[in-house]
Design a protein around this motif. Sequence first.
Motif, PDB file in Angstrom:
ATOM      1  N   ASP A  56       0.856  -1.204   0.000  1.00  0.00           N
ATOM      2  CA  ASP A  56       0.000   0.000   0.000  1.00  0.00           C
ATOM      3  C   ASP A  56       0.884   1.242   0.000  1.00  0.00           C
ATOM      4  OD1 ASP A  56      -2.177  -1.804   0.515  1.00  0.00           O
ATOM      5  OD2 ASP A  56      -1.771  -1.677   2.659  1.00  0.00           O
ATOM      6  N   PRO A  83     -12.824   2.702   3.493  1.00  0.00           N
ATOM      7  CA  PRO A  83     -12.951   4.035   4.091  1.00  0.00           C
ATOM      8  C   PRO A  83     -11.792   4.457   4.994  1.00  0.00           C
ATOM      9  CG  PRO A  83     -14.205   2.448   5.367  1.00  0.00           C
ATOM     10  CD  PRO A  83     -13.556   1.674   4.233  1.00  0.00           C
ATOM     11  N   THR A  84     -10.773   3.617   5.159  1.00  0.00           N
ATOM     12  CA  THR A  84      -9.739   3.955   6.154  1.00  0.00           C
ATOM     13  C   THR A  84      -8.512   4.619   5.525  1.00  0.00           C
ATOM     14  OG1 THR A  84      -8.901   1.684   6.086  1.00  0.00           O
ATOM     15  CG2 THR A  84     -10.502   2.212   7.801  1.00  0.00           C
ATOM     16  N   HIS A  85      -7.644   5.136   6.420  1.00  0.00           N
ATOM     17  CA  HIS A  85      -6.483   5.924   5.980  1.00  0.00           C
ATOM     18  C   HIS A  85      -5.541   5.155   5.056  1.00  0.00           C
ATOM     19  CE1 HIS A  85      -5.078   3.495   9.355  1.00  0.00           C
ATOM     20  NE2 HIS A  85      -3.902   3.553   8.764  1.00  0.00           N
ATOM     21  N   ASP A  86      -5.539   3.825   5.173  1.00  0.00           N
ATOM     22  CA  ASP A  86      -4.631   3.031   4.330  1.00  0.00           C
ATOM     23  C   ASP A  86      -5.275   2.646   2.994  1.00  0.00           C
ATOM     24  OD1 ASP A  86      -6.418   1.376   5.686  1.00  0.00           O
ATOM     25  OD2 ASP A  86      -5.020  -0.300   5.836  1.00  0.00           O
ATOM     26  N   ASP A  87      -6.455   3.163   2.721  1.00  0.00           N
ATOM     27  CA  ASP A  87      -7.129   2.879   1.442  1.00  0.00           C
ATOM     28  C   ASP A  87      -6.768   3.968   0.441  1.00  0.00           C
ATOM     29  OD1 ASP A  87      -8.615   0.426   1.923  1.00  0.00           O
ATOM     30  OD2 ASP A  87      -9.687   1.592   3.428  1.00  0.00           O
ATOM     31  N   ALA A 119     -26.740   9.411  10.109  1.00  0.00           N
ATOM     32  CA  ALA A 119     -25.717   9.141  11.129  1.00  0.00           C
ATOM     33  C   ALA A 119     -24.816   7.974  10.726  1.00  0.00           C
ATOM     34  CB  ALA A 119     -26.392   8.841  12.474  1.00  0.00           C
ATOM     35  N   LEU A 120     -25.357   7.075   9.911  1.00  0.00           N
ATOM     36  CA  LEU A 120     -24.546   5.935   9.456  1.00  0.00           C
ATOM     37  C   LEU A 120     -23.638   6.308   8.283  1.00  0.00           C
ATOM     38  CD1 LEU A 120     -27.138   2.987   9.534  1.00  0.00           C
ATOM     39  CD2 LEU A 120     -25.305   3.482  11.172  1.00  0.00           C
ATOM     40  N   THR A 122     -21.162   8.108   7.484  1.00  0.00           N
ATOM     41  CA  THR A 122     -20.057   8.877   8.072  1.00  0.00           C
ATOM     42  C   THR A 122     -19.150   9.452   6.984  1.00  0.00           C
ATOM     43  OG1 THR A 122     -18.718   6.876   8.164  1.00  0.00           O
ATOM     44  CG2 THR A 122     -20.063   7.372  10.109  1.00  0.00           C
ATOM     45  N   ALA A 123     -18.333  10.424   7.397  1.00  0.00           N
ATOM     46  CA  ALA A 123     -17.382  11.021   6.442  1.00  0.00           C
ATOM     47  C   ALA A 123     -16.464   9.973   5.804  1.00  0.00           C
ATOM     48  CB  ALA A 123     -16.575  12.118   7.134  1.00  0.00           C
ATOM     49  N   PRO A 124     -15.934   9.021   6.600  1.00  0.00           N
ATOM     50  CA  PRO A 124     -15.081   8.007   5.952  1.00  0.00           C
ATOM     51  C   PRO A 124     -15.845   7.186   4.915  1.00  0.00           C
ATOM     52  CG  PRO A 124     -14.698   8.029   8.316  1.00  0.00           C
ATOM     53  CD  PRO A 124     -15.898   8.906   8.068  1.00  0.00           C
ATOM     54  N   ARG A 125     -17.108   6.872   5.211  1.00  0.00           N
ATOM     55  CA  ARG A 125     -17.881   6.106   4.217  1.00  0.00           C
ATOM     56  C   ARG A 125     -18.118   6.939   2.964  1.00  0.00           C
ATOM     57  NH1 ARG A 125     -21.695   3.007   8.647  1.00  0.00           N
ATOM     58  NH2 ARG A 125     -20.403   1.131   8.709  1.00  0.00           N
ATOM     59  N   VAL A 142     -22.580  -6.496  -2.969  1.00  0.00           N
ATOM     60  CA  VAL A 142     -22.436  -6.970  -1.585  1.00  0.00           C
ATOM     61  C   VAL A 142     -22.556  -5.815  -0.594  1.00  0.00           C
ATOM     62  CG1 VAL A 142     -20.894  -8.129   0.060  1.00  0.00           C
ATOM     63  CG2 VAL A 142     -20.980  -8.894  -2.333  1.00  0.00           C
ATOM     64  N   VAL A 159     -11.844  -7.763  -0.378  1.00  0.00           N
ATOM     65  CA  VAL A 159     -12.569  -8.871   0.270  1.00  0.00           C
ATOM     66  C   VAL A 159     -13.105  -9.814  -0.820  1.00  0.00           C
ATOM     67  CG1 VAL A 159     -14.557  -9.467   1.714  1.00  0.00           C
ATOM     68  CG2 VAL A 159     -13.206  -7.415   2.237  1.00  0.00           C
ATOM     69  N   ILE A 162     -16.660  -9.635  -2.104  1.00  0.00           N
ATOM     70  CA  ILE A 162     -16.961  -8.435  -2.891  1.00  0.00           C
ATOM     71  C   ILE A 162     -16.323  -8.515  -4.280  1.00  0.00           C
ATOM     72  CG2 ILE A 162     -16.843  -5.901  -2.940  1.00  0.00           C
ATOM     73  CD1 ILE A 162     -16.739  -5.936   0.116  1.00  0.00           C
TER      74      ILE A 162
END
Lengths: 259, 259
Positions: A56, A83-87, A119-120, A122-125, A142, A159, A162
Amino acid sequence: MNDSAATGPEKTVTACLVIIGNEILSGRTRDANLPFLAIELNKIGVRLMECRVIPDVEDVIVDTINAVRRRFDYVFTTGGIGPTHDDITADAIAKAFGVGISENAEAVDRLTRYYADPALFTAPRRRMARIPHGASLVDNPVSVAPGFRMENVFTFAGVPMIVEGMFHAMKHVLVGGRPLISRTIRCSQPEGFIAEKLGAVQDHHPDTEIGSYPAFRQGKPSVSLIVRGTDPAKVQAAIDDLLAALTTLDAEPEEIPVT
Amino acid sequence: MNDSAATGPEKTVTACLVIIGNEILSGRTRDANLPFLAIELNKIGVRLMECRVIPDVEDVIVDTINAVRRRFDYVFTTGGIGPTHDDITADAIAKAFGVGISENAEAVDRLTRYYADPALFTAPRRRMARIPHGASLVDNPVSVAPGFRMENVFTFAGVPMIVEGMFHAMKHVLVGGRPLISRTIRCSQPEGFIAEKLGAVQDHHPDTEIGSYPAFRQGKPSVSLIVRGTDPAKVQAAIDDLLAALTTLDAEPEEIPVT
């Protein structure tokens, strides 16, 4: 299939898989996407010719994509679009193609509907809606967050569930050649005993490719011989000669049915 | 380990694995050598940074070896050094280095002793004694036919049992740096909920690398967070912050013991 297709010159349609993921390179996770894609691509006449597993790291992703997208008809990447920093895959693909990246309206729309409750969502999503400019979306049956296609490069999640969903959702756009037929003969003599006759059978069947794969079965050496080719009749002819040669060597050849 | 080693600049010692084998690219055989080598190399401080899976095609092997041997400290190849017509790795390595290849006296001697009965030491088996000029042998404690080392490139067989034997027979020659420590936290909230705090923890711990790996466990999303670094105290500090952050998110973090 008609006669001209069976005898005319064939262009092999090629693919390269780029697995983006420190977790594979560390040995922690065993990749399952290569076998899946190899088998599914072959069904539609696309041959997986190379796979690279890379970390990565943006520069490595950019350089790898730019090296392989010109050499293969299709490139598939797996991993790094969550959605995470390593993506970092989507940004790296945009950089490789020299285009910008921003929220894709259709992707935002799909994710907004999927998460329903704000609320679900989120900014990362929401970050998963960022798509390189000029790319088209690859459906994700999926978990909705889409993959994308940029010219001949298809970017999937990592994954396996997916990957499978995305592949089946987009495979109709791939233009393949003739699938490679693959048949397996197992025999009880070691490679060192059968190698000469095996080489002679290969020489007589240049339009098929015969691979020899030793293994240990119940502690004894055993060999699987794989005959591959696009023409069923030529594959059959090679199989017939191979069975005859192995029988003369008391190698107890038997064809292993495709599972 | 002393203080200067713990705090001084660290050079990462790198490796690339080249898997030579149509059977892997076709999806027929699932590779087992990458996870084994990744884990064993890391124990002695060598980091697997890339893996390429390529077909049994001489030009591709030559080009790949010449591309990677200059970019990584060590290169390992698996596959294609047996007695059959499709075993072309030794010749391809010789070509990549621009050297000749012929029978190696020591290799012939080992194989002659192993096969004892001259009738068993067939011409194809004798072919396994062909070694690129200038290479040194890598012992094969399983089936004797050696691998070899050419500068920083180590050529192994493909059968996992033999790869393991060859690696343990030669690993003492590798000069590694500090092993990467890897610790795993599993949590019950999906990536989209933890991503922001996770990114903040990563920002506070730049000398560790935090990877986030989503999976489905019993049909529910779950995330494994892997903290990697060479300094045990820095890894511990990141783990502590991560556990605290995840606890505030009701993510039920638990450390997964190394198996």
